[in-house]
Design a protein around this motif. Structure first.
Motif, PDB file in Angstrom:
ATOM      1  N   SER A  42      -1.306  -1.314   0.669  1.00 45.17           N
ATOM      2  CA  SER A  42      -0.134  -1.592   1.521  1.00 45.17           C
ATOM      3  C   SER A  42       1.114  -1.852   0.689  1.00 45.17           C
ATOM      4  CB  SER A  42      -0.408  -2.763   2.466  1.00 45.17           C
ATOM      5  OG  SER A  42      -0.663  -3.948   1.724  1.00 45.17           O
ATOM      6  N   ASN A  43       0.949  -2.315  -0.562  1.00 46.15           N
ATOM      7  CA  ASN A  43       2.101  -2.532  -1.443  1.00 46.15           C
ATOM      8  C   ASN A  43       2.707  -1.217  -1.925  1.00 46.15           C
ATOM      9  OD1 ASN A  43       1.649  -5.305  -1.289  1.00 46.15           O
ATOM     10  ND2 ASN A  43       0.428  -5.329  -3.155  1.00 46.15           N
ATOM     11  N   TYR A  44       1.903  -0.155  -1.978  1.00 44.77           N
ATOM     12  CA  TYR A  44       2.370   1.141  -2.464  1.00 44.77           C
ATOM     13  C   TYR A  44       3.155   1.913  -1.408  1.00 44.77           C
ATOM     14  CZ  TYR A  44      -1.417   0.350  -5.883  1.00 44.77           C
ATOM     15  OH  TYR A  44      -2.250  -0.163  -6.833  1.00 44.77           O
ATOM     16  N   ALA A  45       2.935   1.610  -0.143  1.00 43.02           N
ATOM     17  CA  ALA A  45       3.507   2.409   0.953  1.00 43.02           C
ATOM     18  C   ALA A  45       5.009   2.173   1.100  1.00 43.02           C
ATOM     19  CB  ALA A  45       2.798   2.083   2.253  1.00 43.02           C
ATOM     20  N   LEU A  46       5.779   3.242   0.974  1.00 41.80           N
ATOM     21  CA  LEU A  46       7.225   3.209   1.212  1.00 41.80           C
ATOM     22  C   LEU A  46       7.457   3.902   2.548  1.00 41.80           C
ATOM     23  CD1 LEU A  46      10.127   2.645   0.162  1.00 41.80           C
ATOM     24  CD2 LEU A  46      10.060   4.933  -0.839  1.00 41.80           C
ATOM     25  N   PRO A  47       7.834   3.137   3.601  1.00 43.08           N
ATOM     26  CA  PRO A  47       7.994   3.737   4.935  1.00 43.08           C
ATOM     27  C   PRO A  47       9.055   4.830   4.950  1.00 43.08           C
ATOM     28  CG  PRO A  47       8.086   1.337   5.043  1.00 43.08           C
ATOM     29  CD  PRO A  47       8.143   1.717   3.588  1.00 43.08           C
ATOM     30  N   LEU A  48       8.759   5.908   5.668  1.00 43.61           N
ATOM     31  CA  LEU A  48       9.711   7.001   5.870  1.00 43.61           C
ATOM     32  C   LEU A  48      10.267   6.895   7.278  1.00 43.61           C
ATOM     33  CD1 LEU A  48       7.561   9.862   4.315  1.00 43.61           C
ATOM     34  CD2 LEU A  48       9.484   8.699   3.249  1.00 43.61           C
ATOM     35  N   VAL A  49      11.546   7.178   7.423  1.00 36.44           N
ATOM     36  CA  VAL A  49      12.225   7.113   8.718  1.00 36.44           C
ATOM     37  C   VAL A  49      12.482   8.539   9.189  1.00 36.44           C
ATOM     38  CG1 VAL A  49      14.297   6.323   9.931  1.00 36.44           C
ATOM     39  CG2 VAL A  49      13.305   4.916   8.102  1.00 36.44           C
TER      40      VAL A  49
END
Length: 186
Positions: A42-49
């Motif tokens: 979960s720390n690696y995930a960069l949310p995309l919009v």
């Protein structure tokens, strides 16, 4: 200008994210790069919009590249999130990169490559004169050594020395009162 991470052909309306990898394959955890650890997913995930218009998704997703990452070459893996939060095992939906990052914006590789070339390692001193077609390193180092180190000239010879003061190359010089001549270094 900042760097943009783009996912251009995802399913409209999905929840997607990117994981950033450095040249060693380590994952960005939000503060630094680390060797992969599934417990930190979960720390690696960069949310995309997603770009949206009138409530409809376009299937184009993006995120700003984190400005706290130092200059270098980076790649991305894209995932579609199925649960309430990013989880190890989410579906891989693509990859991207490389992105050459200058530390403040995206570059096509020239700045980062040049910075890496000139800042990565120290150049060793030359032990002799380079040939007629020197490498960039050899040409620059000869000029540097000539300016920095002892550079002597007598009425018949000019010498460039290394840091210890030992001559690495000499050239014959002459002056007949009308014409000054310096021969090739050898």
């Amino acid at each position: 200008m900042s760097g943009i991470i783009e996912l251009t052909s995802a399913t409209a309306g999905s929840t997607d994210y990117a994981v950033i990898h450095n040249a060693s394959g380590q994952c960005w955890n939000g503060t630094s790069f680390e060797s992969f650890n599934g417990a930190n997913w979960s720390n690696y995930a960069l949310p995309l919009v997603e770009d949206r218009f009138s409530g409809n998704g376009a299937g184009y997703y993006k995120a700003s590249f984190p400005g706290s990452i130092s200059a270098g070459r980076y790649t991305f893996t894209f995932y579609q999130q199925f649960g309430g939060s990013p989880a190890f095992g989410d579906l891989t939906i693509g990859s991207g990169g490389p992105m050459y990052w200058t530390g403040s914006n995206e570059d096509q590789g020239t700045v980062v490559t040049a910075l890496s070339l000139f800042n990565a390692t120290a150049m060793p001193e030359l032990t002799g004169i380079p040939g007629p077609t020197p490498t960039l390193y050899q040409a620059l180092m000869l000029l540097y050594m000539s300016l920095r180190n002892i550079h002597t000239a007598s009425s018949i010879q000019e010498t460039i020395s290394n840091d210890a003061g030992t001559g690495i190359t000499t050239a014959v010089i002459g002056d007949n009162g009308t014409l000054y001549t310096k021969g090739k270094y050898s």
